[in-house]
Scaffold this motif. Structure first.
Motif, PDB file in Angstrom:
ATOM      1  N   MET A   1       0.846  -1.172   0.000  1.00 14.00           N
ATOM      2  CA  MET A   1       0.000   0.000   0.000  1.00 14.00           C
ATOM      3  C   MET A   1       0.895   1.241   0.000  1.00 14.00           C
ATOM      4  N   GLN A   2       0.612   2.151  -0.892  1.00 16.49           N
ATOM      5  CA  GLN A   2       1.355   3.405  -0.966  1.00 16.49           C
ATOM      6  C   GLN A   2       0.387   4.579  -0.885  1.00 16.49           C
ATOM      7  N   ILE A   3       0.735   5.553  -0.062  1.00 15.29           N
ATOM      8  CA  ILE A   3      -0.027   6.806  -0.038  1.00 15.29           C
ATOM      9  C   ILE A   3       0.497   7.630  -1.203  1.00 15.29           C
ATOM     10  N   THR A   4      -0.335   7.859  -2.203  1.00 13.70           N
ATOM     11  CA  THR A   4       0.116   8.529  -3.423  1.00 13.70           C
ATOM     12  C   THR A   4      -0.232  10.005  -3.460  1.00 13.70           C
ATOM     13  N   ASP A   5      -1.056  10.485  -2.521  1.00 19.83           N
ATOM     14  CA  ASP A   5      -1.375  11.914  -2.473  1.00 19.83           C
ATOM     15  C   ASP A   5      -1.857  12.256  -1.071  1.00 19.83           C
ATOM     16  N   VAL A   6      -1.445  13.425  -0.600  1.00 20.71           N
ATOM     17  CA  VAL A   6      -1.904  13.951   0.689  1.00 20.71           C
ATOM     18  C   VAL A   6      -2.339  15.387   0.448  1.00 20.71           C
ATOM     19  N   ARG A   7      -3.586  15.688   0.756  1.00 22.05           N
ATOM     20  CA  ARG A   7      -4.106  17.054   0.604  1.00 22.05           C
ATOM     21  C   ARG A   7      -4.545  17.564   1.964  1.00 22.05           C
ATOM     22  N   ILE A   8      -4.031  18.738   2.304  1.00 19.14           N
ATOM     23  CA  ILE A   8      -4.268  19.291   3.636  1.00 19.14           C
ATOM     24  C   ILE A   8      -4.982  20.631   3.517  1.00 19.14           C
ATOM     25  N   ARG A   9      -6.054  20.768   4.291  1.00 26.06           N
ATOM     26  CA  ARG A   9      -6.782  22.038   4.363  1.00 26.06           C
ATOM     27  C   ARG A   9      -6.645  22.553   5.797  1.00 26.06           C
ATOM     28  N   LYS A  10      -5.904  23.644   5.956  1.00 30.70           N
ATOM     29  CA  LYS A  10      -5.664  24.216   7.290  1.00 30.70           C
ATOM     30  C   LYS A  10      -6.956  24.819   7.822  1.00 30.70           C
ATOM     31  N   VAL A  20      -7.693  19.507   8.175  1.00 28.59           N
ATOM     32  CA  VAL A  20      -8.433  18.333   7.720  1.00 28.59           C
ATOM     33  C   VAL A  20      -7.678  17.803   6.504  1.00 28.59           C
ATOM     34  N   VAL A  21      -7.475  16.489   6.466  1.00 29.59           N
ATOM     35  CA  VAL A  21      -6.613  15.871   5.466  1.00 29.59           C
ATOM     36  C   VAL A  21      -7.382  14.818   4.674  1.00 29.59           C
ATOM     37  N   SER A  22      -7.051  14.723   3.387  1.00 34.50           N
ATOM     38  CA  SER A  22      -7.508  13.620   2.544  1.00 34.50           C
ATOM     39  C   SER A  22      -6.274  12.918   2.020  1.00 34.50           C
ATOM     40  N   ILE A  23      -6.302  11.582   2.037  1.00 37.01           N
ATOM     41  CA  ILE A  23      -5.195  10.812   1.475  1.00 37.01           C
ATOM     42  C   ILE A  23      -5.715   9.940   0.340  1.00 37.01           C
ATOM     43  N   THR A  24      -4.847   9.713  -0.638  1.00 41.23           N
ATOM     44  CA  THR A  24      -5.156   8.783  -1.723  1.00 41.23           C
ATOM     45  C   THR A  24      -4.205   7.600  -1.584  1.00 41.23           C
ATOM     46  N   ILE A  25      -4.763   6.405  -1.675  1.00 37.25           N
ATOM     47  CA  ILE A  25      -3.996   5.166  -1.548  1.00 37.25           C
ATOM     48  C   ILE A  25      -3.911   4.507  -2.915  1.00 37.25           C
ATOM     49  N   ASP A  26      -2.672   4.246  -3.357  1.00 35.05           N
ATOM     50  CA  ASP A  26      -2.416   3.577  -4.635  1.00 35.05           C
ATOM     51  C   ASP A  26      -3.141   4.222  -5.809  1.00 35.05           C
ATOM     52  N   VAL A  30      -9.613   6.891  -1.803  1.00 33.45           N
ATOM     53  CA  VAL A  30      -9.437   8.130  -1.042  1.00 33.45           C
ATOM     54  C   VAL A  30     -10.099   8.004   0.327  1.00 33.45           C
ATOM     55  N   VAL A  31      -9.409   8.516   1.345  1.00 35.89           N
ATOM     56  CA  VAL A  31      -9.977   8.641   2.690  1.00 35.89           C
ATOM     57  C   VAL A  31      -9.986  10.127   3.025  1.00 35.89           C
ATOM     58  N   HIS A  32     -11.180  10.683   3.268  1.00 40.87           N
ATOM     59  CA  HIS A  32     -11.356  12.088   3.612  1.00 40.87           C
ATOM     60  C   HIS A  32     -11.526  12.249   5.120  1.00 40.87           C
ATOM     61  N   ASP A  33     -11.406  13.471   5.579  1.00 35.85           N
ATOM     62  CA  ASP A  33     -11.740  13.881   6.953  1.00 35.85           C
ATOM     63  C   ASP A  33     -10.840  13.304   8.034  1.00 35.85           C
ATOM     64  N   ILE A  34      -9.556  13.099   7.718  1.00 40.71           N
ATOM     65  CA  ILE A  34      -8.582  12.797   8.764  1.00 40.71           C
ATOM     66  C   ILE A  34      -8.223  14.144   9.388  1.00 40.71           C
ATOM     67  N   LYS A  35      -8.262  14.221  10.700  1.00 35.33           N
ATOM     68  CA  LYS A  35      -8.048  15.505  11.368  1.00 35.33           C
ATOM     69  C   LYS A  35      -6.649  15.573  11.981  1.00 35.33           C
ATOM     70  N   VAL A  36      -6.028  16.756  11.885  1.00 30.53           N
ATOM     71  CA  VAL A  36      -4.783  17.031  12.596  1.00 30.53           C
ATOM     72  C   VAL A  36      -5.184  17.824  13.835  1.00 30.53           C
ATOM     73  N   ILE A  37      -4.851  17.281  15.011  1.00 29.46           N
ATOM     74  CA  ILE A  37      -5.264  17.853  16.290  1.00 29.46           C
ATOM     75  C   ILE A  37      -4.029  18.259  17.092  1.00 29.46           C
ATOM     76  N   GLU A  38      -4.126  19.396  17.792  1.00 29.03           N
ATOM     77  CA  GLU A  38      -3.074  19.822  18.720  1.00 29.03           C
ATOM     78  C   GLU A  38      -3.453  19.313  20.101  1.00 29.03           C
ATOM     79  N   GLU A  74       3.017   9.835  10.763  1.00 26.71           N
ATOM     80  CA  GLU A  74       4.299  10.479  10.445  1.00 26.71           C
ATOM     81  C   GLU A  74       4.241  11.169   9.080  1.00 26.71           C
ATOM     82  N   LEU A  75       3.674  10.499   8.092  1.00 25.67           N
ATOM     83  CA  LEU A  75       3.557  11.069   6.751  1.00 25.67           C
ATOM     84  C   LEU A  75       2.694  12.329   6.753  1.00 25.67           C
TER      85      LEU A  75
END
Length: 87
Positions: A1-10, A20-26, A30-38, A74-75
């Motif tokens: 499995m490779q993450i081929t795209d990462v899109r970040i909306r601050k 809020v992040v969306s990742i594309t796999i291979d 696509v998986v939407h709505d991954i959150k970056v939390i402090e 990490e990615l």
């Protein structure tokens, strides 16, 4: 499995969510709505979730082992820091 795209909306708000992040796999899934939390110990990711009938939030998509979760975090966080320069 490779993450081929990462899109970040601050997110520009007063809360703990930073992006809020969306990742594309291979280039096929696509998986939407991954959150970056402090958090108290720094940045972390929260997988997409929804509120269940008992009031608890449950992930609707997530890695099934610790190594994959750590690699994904990490990615995403390195890409976030590269784009926005926060710690």
């Amino acid at each position: 499995m490779q993450i081929t795209d990462v899109r970040i909306r601050k997110i520009e708000s007063e809360g703990k969510m930073r992006a809020v992040v969306s990742i594309t796999i291979d280039e096929e899934f696509v998986v939407h709505d991954i959150k970056v939390i402090e958090g108290e110990k720094g940045l972390f990711i929260a997988m997409p979730s929804r509120k269940a009938s008992d009031g608890e939030y449950r992930d609707i998509a997530h890695p099934i082992n610790t190594k994959t979760r750590e690699d994904l975090q990490e990615l995403i966080l390195s890409k976030y820091l590269e784009e926005f320069g926060e710690s």
